[in-house]
Write a protein that holds these residues in place. Structure first.
Motif, short mmCIF file in Angstrom:
data_model
loop_
_atom_site.label_atom_id
_atom_site.label_comp_id
_atom_site.label_asym_id
_atom_site.label_seq_id
_atom_site.Cartn_x
_atom_site.Cartn_y
_atom_site.Cartn_z
N VAL A 154 0.84 -1.19 0.00
CA VAL A 154 0.00 0.00 0.00
C VAL A 154 0.88 1.25 0.00
CG1 VAL A 154 -1.73 1.30 1.31
CG2 VAL A 154 -1.85 -1.20 1.21
N GLY A 155 0.56 2.20 -0.88
CA GLY A 155 1.25 3.47 -0.91
C GLY A 155 2.54 3.50 -1.70
N VAL A 156 2.87 2.43 -2.42
CA VAL A 156 4.09 2.37 -3.21
C VAL A 156 3.71 2.19 -4.68
CG1 VAL A 156 6.26 1.14 -3.58
CG2 VAL A 156 5.36 1.38 -1.28
N SER A 157 4.40 2.90 -5.57
CA SER A 157 4.04 2.89 -6.99
C SER A 157 4.46 1.63 -7.73
CB SER A 157 4.65 4.10 -7.69
OG SER A 157 6.06 3.99 -7.69
N SER A 158 5.44 0.90 -7.23
CA SER A 158 5.99 -0.24 -7.95
C SER A 158 6.54 -1.26 -6.96
CB SER A 158 7.08 0.28 -8.89
OG SER A 158 8.14 -0.59 -9.02
N VAL A 159 6.72 -2.47 -7.44
CA VAL A 159 7.24 -3.55 -6.61
C VAL A 159 8.75 -3.76 -6.80
CG1 VAL A 159 5.05 -4.78 -6.46
CG2 VAL A 159 6.58 -5.25 -8.37
N ASN A 160 9.37 -3.00 -7.70
CA ASN A 160 10.79 -3.17 -8.04
C ASN A 160 11.71 -2.72 -6.92
OD1 ASN A 160 10.16 -4.08 -10.64
ND2 ASN A 160 10.06 -1.98 -11.39
N TRP A 161 12.81 -3.48 -6.74
CA TRP A 161 13.84 -3.09 -5.79
C TRP A 161 14.72 -2.02 -6.42
CZ3 TRP A 161 16.62 -7.24 -2.44
CH2 TRP A 161 15.67 -7.91 -1.64
N ILE A 162 15.07 -1.00 -5.62
CA ILE A 162 16.00 0.05 -6.00
C ILE A 162 16.88 0.33 -4.79
CG2 ILE A 162 14.42 1.11 -7.66
CD1 ILE A 162 13.86 3.30 -5.58
N THR A 163 17.83 1.24 -4.95
CA THR A 163 18.59 1.68 -3.79
C THR A 163 18.23 3.13 -3.49
OG1 THR A 163 20.50 2.25 -5.16
CG2 THR A 163 20.50 0.07 -4.13
N VAL A 164 18.22 3.45 -2.20
CA VAL A 164 17.81 4.77 -1.73
C VAL A 164 18.85 5.29 -0.76
CG1 VAL A 164 15.99 6.06 -0.55
CG2 VAL A 164 15.39 4.02 -1.88
N LYS A 165 19.29 6.51 -0.96
CA LYS A 165 20.27 7.14 -0.05
C LYS A 165 19.47 7.88 1.01
CE LYS A 165 24.56 9.71 -0.33
NZ LYS A 165 25.40 10.51 -1.24
N ILE A 175 11.93 -0.08 -2.31
CA ILE A 175 11.08 -0.48 -3.43
C ILE A 175 10.38 0.75 -3.98
CG2 ILE A 175 10.73 -2.86 -2.69
CD1 ILE A 175 7.99 -1.99 -1.63
N GLY A 176 9.88 0.61 -5.20
CA GLY A 176 9.16 1.70 -5.83
C GLY A 176 10.05 2.46 -6.78
N GLY A 177 9.75 3.74 -6.91
CA GLY A 177 10.50 4.63 -7.78
C GLY A 177 10.87 5.90 -7.04
N GLU A 196 10.55 10.71 -1.94
CA GLU A 196 10.72 12.15 -2.10
C GLU A 196 11.73 12.69 -1.10
OE1 GLU A 196 7.72 15.88 -2.12
OE2 GLU A 196 6.99 14.01 -3.04
N GLY A 197 12.67 13.49 -1.61
CA GLY A 197 13.69 14.07 -0.74
C GLY A 197 14.92 13.20 -0.59
N SER A 198 14.90 11.98 -1.13
CA SER A 198 16.05 11.09 -1.06
C SER A 198 16.52 10.75 -2.47
CB SER A 198 15.68 9.78 -0.36
OG SER A 198 15.36 10.01 0.98
N GLU A 199 17.81 10.59 -2.62
CA GLU A 199 18.37 10.18 -3.90
C GLU A 199 18.11 8.70 -4.10
OE1 GLU A 199 22.73 10.39 -6.11
OE2 GLU A 199 22.48 11.26 -4.13
#
Length: 171
Positions: free
Chosen positions: A77-88, A98-100, A105-108
């Protein structure tokens, strides 16, 4: 309908030169669905959420040392996508999210590919970004200020993973 699933207990990254087939604790695996802990719970009973490994070249098995995408089976809930990414989002530390970019918001954020490689006690995961840069390495764990176990890209101690077959009822 019953769908076979596998579960990840812990995570770990590394690079090897010889490819093997990724297997579960019963010595079997294939183009299957897996659960994983992106936030590792303190309880060893909680096996995580269903997850898919999507090799770039799909041949019905998941070889080690092969680039792949990782995604959750169900969109939280509240996430645009199920894909794994990295977040700083922990100072200079890159975490697995996860998501995009719109979900962080506010994080690289940085997309990329993952690998599963053999370890002495199971398997290890590693991350390589889509674009050239200094961020690549093993996936390890970090306990944040809220005492949550976060998956992070590290050049330190990777987290070891094993796969267990489970059956999940799909609706």
């Amino acid at each position: 309908m019953k769908t076979p699933l596998l579960t990840l207990s812990f995570l770990l990254f590394a690079f090897t030169t010889q490819a093997d087939i990724v297997l579960d604790t019963n010595g079997k695996a294939g183009n299957s669905t897996y659960p994983v802990n992106v936030l590792k719970p303190f309880s060893e009973i909680d096996l995580g959420k269903p997850l898919r490994f999507l090799p770039l070249i799909r041949i019905g098995i998941i070889p080690t040392d092969t680039f792949l995408n990782i995604e959750f089976v169900h969109t939280p809930v509240g996430v645009s996508s199920v894909n794994w990414i990295t977040v700083k989002d922990l100072g200079e530390t890159w975490t697995v999210g996860i998501g995009g970019p719109e979900d962080h918001e506010g994080s690289e954020t940085l997309g990329g590919l993952f690998k599963i490689n053999k370890s002495d006690l199971g398997y290890k995961l590693s991350f390589l970004p889509y674009i050239n840069g200094p961020l690549s390495g093993d996936i390890g764990t970090y306990i944040d200020d809220d005492r949550k176990w976060r998956l992070v890209v590290t050049n330190g101690e990777p987290c070891v993973v094993v796969f267990q077959k489970v059956v999940v009822e799909s609706s």
